[in-house]
Design an enzyme around this catalytic site. Structure first.
Site, PDB file in Angstrom:
ATOM      1  N   LYS A  55       2.235  -3.503   7.277  1.00 60.28           N
ATOM      2  CA  LYS A  55       2.450  -3.697   5.835  1.00 60.28           C
ATOM      3  C   LYS A  55       3.911  -3.404   5.490  1.00 60.28           C
ATOM      4  O   LYS A  55       4.526  -4.115   4.680  1.00 60.28           O
ATOM      5  CB  LYS A  55       1.519  -2.792   5.018  1.00 60.28           C
ATOM      6  CG  LYS A  55       0.046  -3.151   5.091  1.00 60.28           C
ATOM      7  CD  LYS A  55      -0.280  -4.532   4.550  1.00 60.28           C
ATOM      8  CE  LYS A  55      -0.179  -4.620   3.045  1.00 60.28           C
ATOM      9  NZ  LYS A  55      -0.593  -5.979   2.558  1.00 60.28           N
ATOM     10  N   TYR A 112      -1.534  -0.548  11.125  1.00 57.85           N
ATOM     11  CA  TYR A 112      -1.758  -1.202   9.834  1.00 57.85           C
ATOM     12  C   TYR A 112      -0.586  -0.938   8.878  1.00 57.85           C
ATOM     13  O   TYR A 112       0.026  -1.882   8.368  1.00 57.85           O
ATOM     14  CB  TYR A 112      -3.073  -0.714   9.199  1.00 57.85           C
ATOM     15  CG  TYR A 112      -3.171  -1.000   7.708  1.00 57.85           C
ATOM     16  CD1 TYR A 112      -3.240  -2.305   7.229  1.00 57.85           C
ATOM     17  CD2 TYR A 112      -3.174   0.045   6.775  1.00 57.85           C
ATOM     18  CE1 TYR A 112      -3.317  -2.571   5.860  1.00 57.85           C
ATOM     19  CE2 TYR A 112      -3.249  -0.208   5.407  1.00 57.85           C
ATOM     20  CZ  TYR A 112      -3.324  -1.515   4.950  1.00 57.85           C
ATOM     21  OH  TYR A 112      -3.383  -1.784   3.603  1.00 57.85           O
ATOM     22  N   ARG A 149      -6.948  11.457  -0.358  1.00 60.51           N
ATOM     23  CA  ARG A 149      -6.546  10.127  -0.817  1.00 60.51           C
ATOM     24  C   ARG A 149      -6.550  10.127  -2.339  1.00 60.51           C
ATOM     25  O   ARG A 149      -7.313  10.860  -2.964  1.00 60.51           O
ATOM     26  CB  ARG A 149      -7.529   9.048  -0.308  1.00 60.51           C
ATOM     27  CG  ARG A 149      -7.608   8.931   1.218  1.00 60.51           C
ATOM     28  CD  ARG A 149      -6.324   8.371   1.794  1.00 60.51           C
ATOM     29  NE  ARG A 149      -6.327   8.182   3.245  1.00 60.51           N
ATOM     30  CZ  ARG A 149      -5.866   9.082   4.117  1.00 60.51           C
ATOM     31  NH1 ARG A 149      -5.401  10.252   3.709  1.00 60.51           N
ATOM     32  NH2 ARG A 149      -5.854   8.806   5.414  1.00 60.51           N
ATOM     33  N   THR A 183       0.827  -1.217   0.000  1.00 62.26           N
ATOM     34  CA  THR A 183       0.000   0.000   0.000  1.00 62.26           C
ATOM     35  C   THR A 183       0.859   1.264   0.000  1.00 62.26           C
ATOM     36  O   THR A 183       1.979   1.258   0.520  1.00 62.26           O
ATOM     37  CB  THR A 183      -0.906  -0.003   1.261  1.00 62.26           C
ATOM     38  OG1 THR A 183      -1.497   1.282   1.416  1.00 62.26           O
ATOM     39  CG2 THR A 183      -0.125  -0.318   2.523  1.00 62.26           C
ATOM     40  N   ASP A 184       0.296   2.333  -0.542  1.00 59.86           N
ATOM     41  CA  ASP A 184       1.003   3.631  -0.497  1.00 59.86           C
ATOM     42  C   ASP A 184       1.117   4.147   0.936  1.00 59.86           C
ATOM     43  O   ASP A 184       1.897   5.059   1.211  1.00 59.86           O
ATOM     44  CB  ASP A 184       0.303   4.672  -1.394  1.00 59.86           C
ATOM     45  CG  ASP A 184      -1.144   4.982  -0.996  1.00 59.86           C
ATOM     46  OD1 ASP A 184      -1.665   4.379  -0.036  1.00 59.86           O
ATOM     47  OD2 ASP A 184      -1.760   5.838  -1.675  1.00 59.86           O
ATOM     48  N   GLU A 185       0.345   3.554   1.865  1.00 57.46           N
ATOM     49  CA  GLU A 185       0.359   4.041   3.248  1.00 57.46           C
ATOM     50  C   GLU A 185       1.705   3.782   3.938  1.00 57.46           C
ATOM     51  O   GLU A 185       2.000   4.398   4.962  1.00 57.46           O
ATOM     52  CB  GLU A 185      -0.792   3.423   4.056  1.00 57.46           C
ATOM     53  CG  GLU A 185      -2.132   3.750   3.423  1.00 57.46           C
ATOM     54  CD  GLU A 185      -3.339   3.458   4.292  1.00 57.46           C
ATOM     55  OE1 GLU A 185      -3.227   3.447   5.519  1.00 57.46           O
ATOM     56  OE2 GLU A 185      -4.418   3.248   3.709  1.00 57.46           O
TER      57      GLU A 185
HETATM   58  P1  NAD Z   1      -9.914  -7.083   2.475  1.00 58.24           P
HETATM   59  O1  NAD Z   1      -9.859  -6.810   3.929  1.00 58.24           O
HETATM   60  O2  NAD Z   1     -11.170  -6.817   1.716  1.00 58.24           O
HETATM   61  O3  NAD Z   1      -9.526  -8.615   2.201  1.00 58.24           O
HETATM   62  C1  NAD Z   1      -8.520  -9.286   2.896  1.00 58.24           C
HETATM   63  C2  NAD Z   1      -8.725 -10.793   2.681  1.00 58.24           C
HETATM   64  O4  NAD Z   1      -7.656 -11.485   3.336  1.00 58.24           O
HETATM   65  C3  NAD Z   1     -10.036 -11.331   3.284  1.00 58.24           C
HETATM   66  O5  NAD Z   1     -10.669 -12.178   2.362  1.00 58.24           O
HETATM   67  C4  NAD Z   1      -9.585 -12.093   4.512  1.00 58.24           C
HETATM   68  O6  NAD Z   1     -10.427 -13.194   4.840  1.00 58.24           O
HETATM   69  C5  NAD Z   1      -8.196 -12.569   4.078  1.00 58.24           C
HETATM   70  N1  NAD Z   1      -7.298 -12.831   5.211  1.00 58.24           N
HETATM   71  C6  NAD Z   1      -7.054 -12.030   6.290  1.00 58.24           C
HETATM   72  N2  NAD Z   1      -6.170 -12.622   7.120  1.00 58.24           N
HETATM   73  C7  NAD Z   1      -5.858 -13.815   6.552  1.00 58.24           C
HETATM   74  C8  NAD Z   1      -4.981 -14.874   6.926  1.00 58.24           C
HETATM   75  N3  NAD Z   1      -4.277 -14.827   8.056  1.00 58.24           N
HETATM   76  N4  NAD Z   1      -4.873 -15.949   6.102  1.00 58.24           N
HETATM   77  C9  NAD Z   1      -5.593 -16.011   4.948  1.00 58.24           C
HETATM   78  N5  NAD Z   1      -6.442 -15.042   4.562  1.00 58.24           N
HETATM   79  C10 NAD Z   1      -6.563 -13.959   5.346  1.00 58.24           C
HETATM   80  O7  NAD Z   1      -8.694  -6.282   1.859  1.00 58.24           O
HETATM   81  P2  NAD Z   1      -8.534  -5.586   0.426  1.00 58.24           P
HETATM   82  O8  NAD Z   1      -9.046  -4.200   0.509  1.00 58.24           O
HETATM   83  O9  NAD Z   1      -9.006  -6.502  -0.634  1.00 58.24           O
HETATM   84  O10 NAD Z   1      -6.938  -5.494   0.359  1.00 58.24           O
HETATM   85  C11 NAD Z   1      -6.177  -6.551  -0.189  1.00 58.24           C
HETATM   86  C12 NAD Z   1      -4.715  -6.221  -0.070  1.00 58.24           C
HETATM   87  O11 NAD Z   1      -4.442  -4.986  -0.724  1.00 58.24           O
HETATM   88  C13 NAD Z   1      -4.233  -6.059   1.376  1.00 58.24           C
HETATM   89  O12 NAD Z   1      -2.959  -6.619   1.475  1.00 58.24           O
HETATM   90  C14 NAD Z   1      -4.166  -4.548   1.570  1.00 58.24           C
HETATM   91  O13 NAD Z   1      -3.184  -4.200   2.502  1.00 58.24           O
HETATM   92  C15 NAD Z   1      -3.804  -4.092   0.166  1.00 58.24           C
HETATM   93  N6  NAD Z   1      -4.254  -2.732  -0.196  1.00 58.24           N
HETATM   94  C16 NAD Z   1      -5.571  -2.394  -0.115  1.00 58.24           C
HETATM   95  C17 NAD Z   1      -5.987  -1.127  -0.509  1.00 58.24           C
HETATM   96  C18 NAD Z   1      -7.435  -0.723  -0.488  1.00 58.24           C
HETATM   97  O14 NAD Z   1      -7.743   0.437  -0.790  1.00 58.24           O
HETATM   98  N7  NAD Z   1      -8.372  -1.604  -0.185  1.00 58.24           N
HETATM   99  C19 NAD Z   1      -5.039  -0.195  -0.970  1.00 58.24           C
HETATM  100  C20 NAD Z   1      -3.693  -0.573  -1.028  1.00 58.24           C
HETATM  101  C21 NAD Z   1      -3.317  -1.855  -0.655  1.00 58.24           C
HETATM  102  P1  TYD Z   2     -10.420   4.238   4.610  1.00 60.34           P
HETATM  103  O1  TYD Z   2     -11.440   3.752   3.619  1.00 60.34           O
HETATM  104  O2  TYD Z   2     -10.458   3.671   5.996  1.00 60.34           O
HETATM  105  O3  TYD Z   2      -8.991   4.100   3.949  1.00 60.34           O
HETATM  106  P2  TYD Z   2      -7.517   4.587   4.494  1.00 60.34           P
HETATM  107  O4  TYD Z   2      -7.635   5.193   5.824  1.00 60.34           O
HETATM  108  O5  TYD Z   2      -6.782   3.300   4.533  1.00 60.34           O
HETATM  109  O6  TYD Z   2      -7.030   5.554   3.474  1.00 60.34           O
HETATM  110  O7  TYD Z   2     -10.597   5.808   4.754  1.00 60.34           O
HETATM  111  C1  TYD Z   2     -10.401   6.704   3.681  1.00 60.34           C
HETATM  112  C2  TYD Z   2     -10.447   8.118   4.234  1.00 60.34           C
HETATM  113  O8  TYD Z   2     -11.763   8.365   4.754  1.00 60.34           O
HETATM  114  C3  TYD Z   2      -9.503   8.347   5.389  1.00 60.34           C
HETATM  115  O9  TYD Z   2      -8.969   9.675   5.291  1.00 60.34           O
HETATM  116  C4  TYD Z   2     -10.372   8.251   6.629  1.00 60.34           C
HETATM  117  C5  TYD Z   2     -11.718   8.744   6.134  1.00 60.34           C
HETATM  118  N1  TYD Z   2     -12.892   8.128   6.784  1.00 60.34           N
HETATM  119  C6  TYD Z   2     -13.885   8.951   7.372  1.00 60.34           C
HETATM  120  O10 TYD Z   2     -13.804  10.194   7.334  1.00 60.34           O
HETATM  121  N2  TYD Z   2     -14.943   8.343   7.981  1.00 60.34           N
HETATM  122  C7  TYD Z   2     -15.082   6.991   8.037  1.00 60.34           C
HETATM  123  O11 TYD Z   2     -16.072   6.499   8.632  1.00 60.34           O
HETATM  124  C8  TYD Z   2     -14.077   6.162   7.416  1.00 60.34           C
HETATM  125  C9  TYD Z   2     -14.191   4.663   7.442  1.00 60.34           C
HETATM  126  C10 TYD Z   2     -13.006   6.783   6.793  1.00 60.34           C
END
Ligand code: NAD
Ligand code: TYD
Length: 334
Positions: free
Chosen positions: A151, A147, A211, A123-125
């Site tokens: 990562k 988190y 974001r 992630t970019d985070e």
């Molecule tokens: P999500 O939370 O929707 O899905 C995570 C999945 O991993 C779930 O299906 C969960 O059951 C599974 N999981 C969790 N712990 C596990 C374990 N110990 N063993 C096996 N499976 C397990 O997450 P997402 O939003 O789809 O993100 C997927 C990946 O992308 C993550 O690594 C996250 O850090 C990364 N990512 C997400 C975003 C975003 O905006 N959603 C952005 C950048 C990076």
């Molecule tokens: P989120 O979807 O949790 O992603 P991330 O924090 O990993 O970027 O949140 C996106 C942005 O929205 C973040 O700046 C936090 C804000 N946010 C709210 O203002 N209210 C909420 O209830 C949530 C879940 C997020």
């Protein structure tokens, strides 16, 4: 090619599996997922009968399970993680366990099995917040939340396995994804579904945090490009180029749904809330990838998806979710 996708029952992983099965007629996918609260087999209903697809319920932290599923695998793509910043503030332990230790278990098995490519989804985070300009892949890591620190720890293990053992690793670091099948506790789905239910939209702080939003299939195409064309040992940023502050996103959702701005409820800010994420994606673009979706129309399509698929998200907003929601937001109005 046989790909082991971990965390494939989550948001991005399920979209990625769908893309791979559609795009490559001769590829097989094994999906290893623990099915935590975030894992949902409804996300893959349309592919579950495909004979090139197999689901295994299991934990990436369990070396025996991982060893079994790694048999005959050509590539690993690790999406499995605890992924919600707010939950990591409430309790970091699961994040460190899955995102760091689980990554190590996968890396070790990939090494033992001589896997051809190991791609870590990051992630970019991990770079932390940036006021002006954008981070490139060589910038230092400065994570703010449990988190993002977990990562970053996973990424470090990946890089060490490349340097020390010569494992052919790759890392993608994407910006914030949105689109179909995203869990309802994340910003965009939470605000869409709350607005549909005429419930308040809990906006943190003054709503000016920025974001960079990417439509999920654009990220999946980027992951695919890196998996096939990326140079091993390298990291690739994958961003949408759509920087928006949270209040703008909130107003757009309300406008699309025809709901009033009076639904916005300002709540006390997230601890350690990063102000802005921004990444330079020229390295991924040099592979021939670029995001294909226009932000405004992709957001409209996403809102429409949640309008059309109440069956999918209403189940997620059950008792367990209401308990989480209460703890997270109750008594926190500004
Ligand atoms: P999500 O939370 O929707 O899905 C995570 C999945 O991993 C779930 O299906 C969960 O059951 C599974 N999981 C969790 N712990 C596990 C374990 N110990 N063993 C096996 N499976 C397990 O997450 P997402 O939003 O789809 O993100 C997927 C990946 O992308 C993550 O690594 C996250 O850090 C990364 N990512 C997400 C975003 C975003 O905006 N959603 C952005 C950048 C990076
Ligand atoms: P989120 O979807 O949790 O992603 P991330 O924090 O990993 O970027 O949140 C996106 C942005 O929205 C973040 O700046 C936090 C804000 N946010 C709210 O203002 N209210 C909420 O209830 C949530 C879940 C997020």
């Amino acid at each position: 090619m046989k790909i082991l996708v971990t965390g494939g029952a989550g948001f991005i992983g399920s979209n990625f599996i769908r893309l791979i099965l559609e795009k490559y007629g001769d590829y097989e996918v094994v999906n290893l997922d623990k099915l935590t609260y975030a894992g949902n087999l409804d996300n893959l209903r349309d592919v579950e009968k495909d004979e090139r697809y197999r689901f295994v319920q299991g934990d990436i932290c369990d070396p025996q399970v991982v060893d079994k599923v790694m048999n005959g695998v050509d590539a690993v793509v690790n999406f499995a993680a605890e992924s919600h910043v707010d939950r990591s503030i409430g309790g970091p332990a699961d994040f460190i366990h899955t995102d760091v230790y689980g990554t190590y278990v996968l890396l070790e098995a990939a090494r033992q099995h001589g896997v051809g490519r190991y791609l870590q989804i990051s992630t970019d985070e991990v770079y932390g917040s940036i006021r002006d300009g954008s981070f490139s892949e060589t910038d230092i890591l400065d994570p703010s939340s449990p988190y993002s620190a977990s990562k970053a720890g996973g990424d470090m293990q990946v890089m060490a396995y490349h340097t020390t053992f010569g494992l052919p690793t790759l890392i993608t670091r994407s910006s914030n994804n949105f689109g179909p099948y995203q869990h309802v506790e994340k910003l965009i789905p939470l605000f869409i579904t709350n607005a549909m239910e005429e419930r308040e939209l809990p906006l943190y702080g003054d709503g000016t945090n920025v974001r960079d939003w990417i439509y999920v299939t654009d990220n999946c195409e980027g992951i695919d490009a890196v998996l096939h064309e990326g140079e091993v040992g390298r990291i690739y940023n994958i961003g949408g180029g759509n920087e928006r502050d949270n209040i703008t996103i909130t107003r757009m959702i309300l406008e699309i749904l025809g709901k009033p701005e009076s639904l916005i409820k300002r709540v006390s800010d997230r601890l350690g809330h990063d102000f802005r994420y921004s990444i330079d994606c020229s390295r991924a673009r040099a592979l021939g990838w670029s995001p294909a979706h226009d932000f405004e129309s992709a957001l409209r399509e996403t809102v429409q998806w949640y309008v059309d698929n109440r069956w999918w998200w209403e189940k997620q907003k059950g008792e367990e979710f209401q308990e989480y929601y209460k703890q997270q937001y109750e008594g926190k109005s500004e």
